[in-house]
Design a protein around this motif. Structure first.
Motif, PDB file in Angstrom:
ATOM      1  N   TYR A 127       6.064   0.670-103.712  1.00 62.05           N
ATOM      2  CA  TYR A 127       4.749   0.884-103.096  1.00 62.05           C
ATOM      3  C   TYR A 127       3.953  -0.413-103.093  1.00 62.05           C
ATOM      4  O   TYR A 127       3.377  -0.799-102.084  1.00 62.05           O
ATOM      5  CB  TYR A 127       3.988   1.980-103.860  1.00 62.05           C
ATOM      6  N   MET A 128       3.925  -1.096-104.238  1.00 59.66           N
ATOM      7  CA  MET A 128       3.176  -2.352-104.325  1.00 59.66           C
ATOM      8  C   MET A 128       3.777  -3.401-103.387  1.00 59.66           C
ATOM      9  O   MET A 128       3.044  -4.137-102.717  1.00 59.66           O
ATOM     10  CB  MET A 128       3.176  -2.869-105.767  1.00 59.66           C
ATOM     11  N   TYR A 183      -1.738   5.342-101.690  1.00 57.74           N
ATOM     12  CA  TYR A 183      -1.592   5.594-103.121  1.00 57.74           C
ATOM     13  C   TYR A 183      -1.940   7.049-103.448  1.00 57.74           C
ATOM     14  O   TYR A 183      -1.249   7.693-104.252  1.00 57.74           O
ATOM     15  CB  TYR A 183      -2.473   4.649-103.934  1.00 57.74           C
ATOM     16  N   GLY A 191      -4.397   1.111 -98.351  1.00 58.46           N
ATOM     17  CA  GLY A 191      -3.693   1.122 -99.629  1.00 58.46           C
ATOM     18  C   GLY A 191      -4.105   2.287-100.504  1.00 58.46           C
ATOM     19  O   GLY A 191      -3.266   2.932-101.140  1.00 58.46           O
ATOM     20  N   LEU A 204       6.483   2.991-108.443  1.00 58.41           N
ATOM     21  CA  LEU A 204       5.296   2.228-108.073  1.00 58.41           C
ATOM     22  C   LEU A 204       5.642   0.862-107.477  1.00 58.41           C
ATOM     23  O   LEU A 204       4.948   0.386-106.577  1.00 58.41           O
ATOM     24  CB  LEU A 204       4.401   2.049-109.303  1.00 58.41           C
ATOM     25  N   ILE A 205       6.704   0.226-107.933  1.00 58.16           N
ATOM     26  CA  ILE A 205       7.029  -1.141-107.500  1.00 58.16           C
ATOM     27  C   ILE A 205       7.281  -1.208-105.988  1.00 58.16           C
ATOM     28  O   ILE A 205       6.732  -2.094-105.322  1.00 58.16           O
ATOM     29  CB  ILE A 205       8.229  -1.698-108.298  1.00 58.16           C
ATOM     30  N   VAL A 253       2.659  -2.693 -99.846  1.00 56.55           N
ATOM     31  CA  VAL A 253       1.274  -3.071 -99.586  1.00 56.55           C
ATOM     32  C   VAL A 253       1.171  -4.574 -99.323  1.00 56.55           C
ATOM     33  O   VAL A 253       0.480  -5.015 -98.405  1.00 56.55           O
ATOM     34  CB  VAL A 253       0.357  -2.641-100.757  1.00 56.55           C
ATOM     35  N   PHE A 254       1.885  -5.385-100.107  1.00 51.94           N
ATOM     36  CA  PHE A 254       1.866  -6.831 -99.891  1.00 51.94           C
ATOM     37  C   PHE A 254       2.512  -7.206 -98.557  1.00 51.94           C
ATOM     38  O   PHE A 254       2.038  -8.096 -97.856  1.00 51.94           O
ATOM     39  CB  PHE A 254       2.556  -7.561-101.042  1.00 51.94           C
TER      40      PHE A 254
END
Length: 71
Positions: free
Chosen positions: A40-41, A22, A18, A37-38, A44-45
């Motif tokens: 990307y997040m 980033y 992660g 960013l959303i 990751v989840f």
């Protein structure tokens, strides 16, 4: 067949991946390619969920080896 993975090892590995992703996003932003960013997040989840699912499919977490029982 079991996967020789501990929960801590998996979490550390996901954290390292992660951070690398980033930082790659930060470098792209510096060059002029702006990424939100959303997503990307969310990615990751999803990666974390897929990793846990893969470990579960391969037999679960590594547990302590069964030793001799006390007399």
């Amino acid at each position: 067949m079991t996967v020789d993975v501990t929960r801590g090892g998996l979490l550390v590995g996901l954290a390292i991946i992660g951070v690398i992703v980033y930082e790659f996003r930060t470098v792209l932003d510096f060059v002029g390619i702006e990424l939100p960013l959303i997503p990307y997040m969310a990615a990751v989840f999803v990666l974390a969920a897929l990793a846990v699912w893969g470990v579960i499919l391969k037999g679960g977490w590594r547990t302590d080896p069964e030793g001799d029982e006390p007399a």
